[in-house]
Scaffold this motif. Structure first.
Motif, mmCIF file in Angstrom:
data_model
loop_
_atom_site.group_PDB
_atom_site.id
_atom_site.type_symbol
_atom_site.label_atom_id
_atom_site.label_comp_id
_atom_site.label_asym_id
_atom_site.label_seq_id
_atom_site.Cartn_x
_atom_site.Cartn_y
_atom_site.Cartn_z
ATOM 1 N N ASP A 24 -19.217 -41.786 53.251
ATOM 2 C CA ASP A 24 -18.350 -41.918 53.522
ATOM 3 C C ASP A 24 -18.304 -40.825 54.641
ATOM 4 O OD1 ASP A 24 -16.026 -41.647 56.052
ATOM 5 O OD2 ASP A 24 -14.760 -41.796 53.977
ATOM 6 N N LEU A 25 -19.115 -40.776 55.700
ATOM 7 C CA LEU A 25 -19.116 -39.239 56.313
ATOM 8 C C LEU A 25 -17.434 -38.742 57.196
ATOM 9 C CD1 LEU A 25 -22.853 -39.351 56.892
ATOM 10 C CD2 LEU A 25 -21.568 -37.966 55.300
ATOM 11 N N GLY A 26 -16.826 -39.371 56.949
ATOM 12 C CA GLY A 26 -15.484 -39.606 58.196
ATOM 13 C C GLY A 26 -15.314 -37.942 57.691
ATOM 14 N N ASP A 27 -14.235 -37.844 58.861
ATOM 15 C CA ASP A 27 -13.328 -36.271 58.927
ATOM 16 C C ASP A 27 -12.069 -37.010 57.597
ATOM 17 O OD1 ASP A 27 -15.147 -34.499 60.467
ATOM 18 O OD2 ASP A 27 -13.707 -35.390 62.049
ATOM 19 N N ASP A 28 -11.537 -35.932 56.557
ATOM 20 C CA ASP A 28 -10.602 -36.247 55.939
ATOM 21 C C ASP A 28 -9.234 -35.392 56.832
ATOM 22 O OD1 ASP A 28 -12.079 -36.865 53.666
ATOM 23 O OD2 ASP A 28 -12.506 -34.619 52.690
ATOM 24 N N ILE A 163 -24.096 -35.339 60.170
ATOM 25 C CA ILE A 163 -25.625 -34.318 59.948
ATOM 26 C C ILE A 163 -24.845 -34.594 57.562
ATOM 27 C CG2 ILE A 163 -27.171 -32.428 59.121
ATOM 28 C CD1 ILE A 163 -27.125 -31.793 62.347
ATOM 29 N N SER A 164 -23.910 -34.786 58.001
ATOM 30 C CA SER A 164 -23.638 -34.641 56.472
ATOM 31 C C SER A 164 -21.656 -34.313 56.667
ATOM 32 C CB SER A 164 -23.639 -32.865 55.588
ATOM 33 O OG SER A 164 -23.500 -31.960 56.599
ATOM 34 N N LYS A 165 -21.465 -34.720 55.680
ATOM 35 C CA LYS A 165 -20.310 -34.511 55.618
ATOM 36 C C LYS A 165 -19.592 -32.701 56.206
ATOM 37 C CE LYS A 165 -16.164 -36.131 54.006
ATOM 38 N NZ LYS A 165 -15.794 -37.582 54.106
ATOM 39 N N GLN A 166 -19.763 -32.275 56.238
ATOM 40 C CA GLN A 166 -19.450 -31.079 56.418
ATOM 41 C C GLN A 166 -19.990 -31.093 58.529
ATOM 42 O OE1 GLN A 166 -20.248 -30.736 53.205
ATOM 43 N NE2 GLN A 166 -18.797 -31.005 52.674
ATOM 44 N N VAL A 167 -21.531 -31.069 58.468
ATOM 45 C CA VAL A 167 -22.355 -30.637 60.260
ATOM 46 C C VAL A 167 -22.018 -31.879 60.466
ATOM 47 C CG1 VAL A 167 -23.607 -29.872 61.413
ATOM 48 C CG2 VAL A 167 -23.342 -28.661 58.302
ATOM 49 N N LYS A 168 -21.518 -31.962 62.117
ATOM 50 C CA LYS A 168 -21.433 -33.227 62.811
ATOM 51 C C LYS A 168 -21.917 -32.249 64.015
ATOM 52 C CE LYS A 168 -18.067 -36.700 61.025
ATOM 53 N NZ LYS A 168 -18.049 -35.333 59.668
ATOM 54 N N VAL A 169 -22.820 -33.478 65.238
ATOM 55 C CA VAL A 169 -23.294 -32.532 66.368
ATOM 56 C C VAL A 169 -22.874 -33.796 66.847
ATOM 57 C CG1 VAL A 169 -25.463 -31.803 65.590
ATOM 58 C CG2 VAL A 169 -25.610 -34.428 66.100
ATOM 59 N N ARG A 185 -17.350 -23.881 90.625
ATOM 60 C CA ARG A 185 -16.852 -24.649 89.441
ATOM 61 C C ARG A 185 -16.605 -26.090 90.133
ATOM 62 N NH1 ARG A 185 -13.893 -27.238 85.656
ATOM 63 N NH2 ARG A 185 -12.205 -26.420 86.275
ATOM 64 N N LYS A 186 -17.046 -27.309 89.737
ATOM 65 C CA LYS A 186 -16.663 -28.219 90.052
ATOM 66 C C LYS A 186 -15.929 -29.315 89.015
ATOM 67 C CE LYS A 186 -16.804 -27.860 93.438
ATOM 68 N NZ LYS A 186 -15.978 -28.120 94.737
ATOM 69 N N ASN A 187 -15.640 -30.086 88.765
ATOM 70 C CA ASN A 187 -14.264 -30.610 87.498
ATOM 71 C C ASN A 187 -15.067 -30.896 86.203
ATOM 72 O OD1 ASN A 187 -12.566 -30.604 89.640
ATOM 73 N ND2 ASN A 187 -12.352 -32.714 89.485
ATOM 74 N N GLY A 188 -16.082 -31.690 86.266
ATOM 75 C CA GLY A 188 -16.938 -31.660 84.904
ATOM 76 C C GLY A 188 -17.691 -31.301 84.196
ATOM 77 N N ALA A 189 -17.821 -31.438 82.774
ATOM 78 C CA ALA A 189 -18.981 -30.728 82.327
ATOM 79 C C ALA A 189 -19.996 -31.626 80.832
ATOM 80 C CB ALA A 189 -18.271 -29.278 81.764
ATOM 81 N N ILE A 190 -20.908 -31.841 80.229
ATOM 82 C CA ILE A 190 -21.617 -32.270 80.290
ATOM 83 C C ILE A 190 -21.539 -31.409 78.785
ATOM 84 C CG2 ILE A 190 -23.731 -33.571 79.373
ATOM 85 C CD1 ILE A 190 -23.979 -34.893 81.727
ATOM 86 N N THR A 191 -21.260 -31.574 77.365
ATOM 87 C CA THR A 191 -21.742 -30.396 76.384
ATOM 88 C C THR A 191 -21.853 -30.854 75.079
ATOM 89 O OG1 THR A 191 -19.387 -29.950 77.268
ATOM 90 C CG2 THR A 191 -19.892 -29.110 75.357
ATOM 91 N N ALA A 192 -23.089 -29.885 74.602
ATOM 92 C CA ALA A 192 -23.405 -30.646 73.111
ATOM 93 C C ALA A 192 -22.986 -29.475 72.323
ATOM 94 C CB ALA A 192 -25.523 -30.182 73.650
ATOM 95 N N GLY A 193 -22.930 -29.715 71.280
ATOM 96 C CA GLY A 193 -21.884 -29.121 70.334
ATOM 97 C C GLY A 193 -22.197 -29.456 68.788
ATOM 98 N N ILE A 194 -21.725 -27.808 68.303
ATOM 99 C CA ILE A 194 -22.323 -28.658 67.145
ATOM 100 C C ILE A 194 -20.483 -28.456 66.276
ATOM 101 C CG2 ILE A 194 -23.289 -26.539 66.744
ATOM 102 C CD1 ILE A 194 -24.524 -27.416 63.859
ATOM 103 N N ARG A 195 -20.620 -28.607 64.734
ATOM 104 C CA ARG A 195 -19.008 -28.388 64.297
ATOM 105 C C ARG A 195 -19.102 -27.959 63.059
ATOM 106 N NH1 ARG A 195 -15.104 -32.349 63.029
ATOM 107 N NH2 ARG A 195 -15.875 -34.516 63.995
ATOM 108 N N TYR A 196 -18.070 -27.154 62.560
ATOM 109 C CA TYR A 196 -18.448 -27.330 60.797
ATOM 110 C C TYR A 196 -17.325 -27.325 60.396
ATOM 111 C CZ TYR A 196 -18.776 -25.733 55.934
ATOM 112 O OH TYR A 196 -18.851 -25.701 54.417
ATOM 113 N N ASN A 197 -16.756 -28.895 59.590
ATOM 114 C CA ASN A 197 -15.425 -28.997 58.874
ATOM 115 C C ASN A 197 -15.321 -28.730 57.648
ATOM 116 O OD1 ASN A 197 -13.894 -31.370 59.843
ATOM 117 N ND2 ASN A 197 -13.776 -32.119 57.525
ATOM 118 N N PHE A 198 -14.384 -27.804 56.983
ATOM 119 C CA PHE A 198 -13.876 -27.214 55.728
ATOM 120 C C PHE A 198 -13.527 -28.643 54.721
ATOM 121 C CE2 PHE A 198 -12.998 -24.191 59.057
ATOM 122 C CZ PHE A 198 -14.380 -23.187 59.118
#
Length: 198
Positions: A24-28, A163-169, A185-198
């Motif tokens: 289970d790699l979902g967020d708690d 990528i793991s329980k804590q890291v998602k792209v 600037r126009k309205n929209g943007a395409i974003t590539a992100g990485i996050r860490y879950n505690f």
């Protein structure tokens, strides 16, 4: 911008090949996360009868930081700051030179819903409000009017890879709504992100 997105995807793929996945790699529920991203957004400068060697539109790279709280495995609240960067446009009209400079950023807060596709991949959507700032200064005939600050509807759709329980792209399309000064600037943007879950 394409090189940055490719590097993020390649890094995620390399890490994915060496990571042992949990069932289970979902967020708690009750967990928090922080993240950062790079984005590409469109800009356009409309000056009547202007000519320029650089063109009046294109794509600009920017950056984003954000944080969120997972209410449960589906719902979360998220807030962030996005810097769209500065952009200059130099032009001539009937031989007279002029310029436009735009500096845009935004704060947003939104609710987020996430739905799993499989153990590693999930799709998500966000809906909330953005506080947009677009500071525009001009010389020549490109006069602008209006408040530099405006609140607008914020919406996003995207997908994320665990990528793991804590890291998602993630990769998403975000719409921050219009600025009061519709130049730069126009309205929209395409974003590539990485996050860490505690």
């Amino acid at each position: 911008m394409k090189k940055i997105l490719f590097a993020l995807v390649a890094t995620a793929a390399a890490l994915a090949g060496t990571t042992a996945y949990a069932a289970d790699l979902g967020d708690d529920a009750g967990s928090a996360y922080v993240g950062a991203g790079v984005l590409g957004s469109r800009y356009k400068f409309d000056v009547p009868n202007a000519t320029s060697s650089s063109g009046n539109s294109g794509t600009k790279a920017g950056g984003k930081i954000y944080a969120g709280y997972n209410i449960d495995k589906t719902w979360a609240v998220e807030g962030g700051y996005t810097n769209f960067g500065k952009q200059d446009y130099n032009y001539t009209v009937n031989g007279a030179a002029g310029s436009v400079q735009s500096d845009a950023h935004s704060f947003y807060v939104a609710g987020k819903g996430t739905w799993p596709v499989n153990e590693q991949i999930a799709v998500f959507g966000k809906l909330g409000v953005a506080r947009n700032h677009n500071s525009v200064s001009t010389t020549g005939i490109a006069a602008v009017s209006g408040d530099a600050n405006k609140s607008a509807l914020y919406a996003s759709v995207g997908a994320e890879y665990a990528i793991s329980k804590q890291v998602k792209v993630s990769l998403e399309y975000e719409n921050y709504g219009k600025n009061n000064i519709d130049m730069g600037r126009k309205n929209g943007a395409i974003t590539a992100g990485i996050r860490y879950n505690f």
